[in-house]
Enzyme design. Structure first.
Site, PDB file in Angstrom:
ATOM      1  N   GLY A  11       0.797  -1.173  -0.092  1.00  0.00           N
ATOM      2  CA  GLY A  11      -0.021   0.026  -0.097  1.00  0.00           C
ATOM      3  C   GLY A  11       0.934   1.221  -0.017  1.00  0.00           C
ATOM      4  CB  ALA A  12       4.476   1.665  -1.283  1.00  0.00           C
ATOM      5  CG  ASN A 105      -9.200  -6.313   3.288  1.00  0.00           C
ATOM      6  OD1 ASN A 105      -8.180  -5.866   2.689  1.00  0.00           O
ATOM      7  ND2 ASN A 105     -10.274  -5.988   3.527  1.00  0.00           N
ATOM      8  CD  GLN A 112      -0.070  -8.205   0.805  1.00  0.00           C
ATOM      9  OE1 GLN A 112       0.368  -7.986   1.839  1.00  0.00           O
ATOM     10  NE2 GLN A 112      -0.276  -7.420  -0.110  1.00  0.00           N
ATOM     11  CG  ASN A 131      -8.451  -1.395   9.926  1.00  0.00           C
ATOM     12  OD1 ASN A 131      -7.708  -2.010  10.910  1.00  0.00           O
ATOM     13  ND2 ASN A 131      -8.335   0.038   9.942  1.00  0.00           N
ATOM     14  CG  ASP A 159      -6.023   1.487  18.662  1.00  0.00           C
ATOM     15  OD1 ASP A 159      -6.598   2.297  18.117  1.00  0.00           O
ATOM     16  OD2 ASP A 159      -5.539   0.694  17.966  1.00  0.00           O
ATOM     17  NE  ARG A 162      -5.858   7.391  17.045  1.00  0.00           N
ATOM     18  CZ  ARG A 162      -6.781   6.809  15.780  1.00  0.00           C
ATOM     19  NH1 ARG A 162      -7.134   5.667  16.096  1.00  0.00           N
ATOM     20  NH2 ARG A 162      -6.563   7.212  14.678  1.00  0.00           N
ATOM     21  CG  HIS A 187      -7.148  -1.161  14.805  1.00  0.00           C
ATOM     22  ND1 HIS A 187      -6.740  -0.025  15.647  1.00  0.00           N
ATOM     23  CD2 HIS A 187      -7.532  -0.833  13.626  1.00  0.00           C
ATOM     24  CE1 HIS A 187      -7.209   0.789  14.709  1.00  0.00           C
ATOM     25  NE2 HIS A 187      -7.443   0.512  13.594  1.00  0.00           N
TER      26      HIS A 187
END
Ligand code: NAX
Length: 327
Positions: A11-12, A105, A112, A131, A159, A162, A187
């Protein structure tokens, strides 16, 4: 100088990738003395954009960058990889059902995982950011039977960070004064940010804030922070997510400080009643490139219920991907 480390970023060309690659190139992840070979994986439609990012990385003239390559083939991108940052994922589109999202996904992370199994270096380790991160890590690990499942982790460090920032702001402390905070579970909005073991400048956090603040403000704020950022920025968290991915990997490779933890979603060994194999967030310490789930923490009734609820969601996701034949 040490040998170059090969880092594959998927996802570069996305917004997290754009923020992430420059941090890695600067040495923020692996340290100032460690050269990196960056391998950027994208879908064919986005390789041109990734090439543009490579041009900018070149133009940064980073002394630690020992290689820059763009791929649309996972087998090539993961060949010889020591580290994988699996950021690219299929976002939920309009009208997409949960099962559609999981299977889209699943198609990405199974391929991968297989590529990693076939070609990655013996010391390969991965953090999944895309995700549903925990379940995507589970899928990748199950397609890489020759790689220890423990090397497939998912990111809950955003998370964690945060939560640290919210607790520091509430108590008027610096973020460096907050220790032993923990994120448990998935997550997702069901995650449990736990301050029952945390200290702020050495004082138990629960002596400084009330239960009402914890339950009604702190937990929902941390869990909904992504939505709060979208509402303000008009785009989802990117630089903070990239920073968290750098921190996740930096701490895993370089170790947590004495007396503190980080949070990582890792395959459960059954600790704290989390069913073995589910990729769930725990407080962990790291040393020598290995992580250890912090043991022996007391879990009060409030925490137990929160952890159980998030773990039940993970079990549901795991059942769903098993039903789709993805694990
Ligand atoms: P973007 O949509 O900007 O970028 C995603 C990129 O992934 C795109 O360039 C796309 O072409 C690429 N991609 C899609 N399928 C791919 C494949 N099979 N192989 C290689 N590349 C592929 O999203 P961005 O904002 O960068 O977010 C990336 C992911 O991180 C999303 O799944 C997002 O939900 C997730 N997040 C996870 C967080 C966490 O804390 N774990 C927080 C931030 C973020 O929301």
């Amino acid at each position: 100088p040490s040998a170059p480390v090969t880092v594959t970023v998927t996802g570069a060309a996305g917004q997290i990738g754009y923020a992430l690659l420059f941090r890695i190139a600067s040495g923020a992840m692996l340290g100032a003395g460690v050269p990196v070979r960056l391998r950027l994986l994208e879908i064919p439609a986005a390789t041109k954009a990734a090439e543009g990012t490579v041009m900018e990385l070149m133009d940064g003239a980073f002394p630690l960058v020992a290689g820059l390559d763009v791929f649309d083939d996972p087998a090539k991108a993961f060949d010889g990889a020591n580290i994988g940052l699996l950021v690219g994922a299929r976002p939920r589109g309009p009208g997409m059902e949960r099962a559609d999202l999981l299977s889209a996904n699943g198609g990405i992370f199974s391929v991968q995982g297989q590529a990693i199994n076939d070609g990655a270096a013996a010391d390969f380790r991965a953090v999944v950011v895309g995700n549903p991160a925990n379940t995507n890590a589970l899928i990748a690990a199950s397609h890489a039977p020759d790689v220890p499942a423990s090397r497939f982790t998912a990111m809950t460090r955003l998370d964690h960070s945060r939560a640290v920032a919210q607790l520091a702001a509430k108590t008027g402390a610096g973020v460096g004064g907050v220790r032993r905070l923990a994120i448990w579970g998935n997550h997702s909005a069901s995650q449990y940010p736990d301050i029952t073991h945390a200290t702020v400048d050495g004082v138990p956090a629960t002596d400084l804030v009330g239960q009402a603040w914890i339950a009604d403000e702190f937990i929902p704020r941390v869990a909904q922070r992504g939505a709060e950022v979208i509402a303000a920025r008009g785009a989802s968290s990117a630089a903070s997510a990239a920073n968290a991915a750098v921190e996740h990997m930096r701490l895993w490779v370089q170790g947590t400080p004495e007396g503190d933890w980080t949070s990582m979603a890792v395959p459960s060994d059954g600790s704290y009643g989390v069913p073995e194999g589910l990729v769930s967030s725990f407080p962990v310490t790291t040393a020598g490139g290995e992580y250890t789930i912090v043991q022996g923490l007391e879990v009060d009734g409030f925490s137990r219920a929160r952890i159980d609820a998030s773990v039940a969601e993970l079990a549901g996701e795991s059942d769903a991907v098993a039903g789709l034949g993805l694990i």
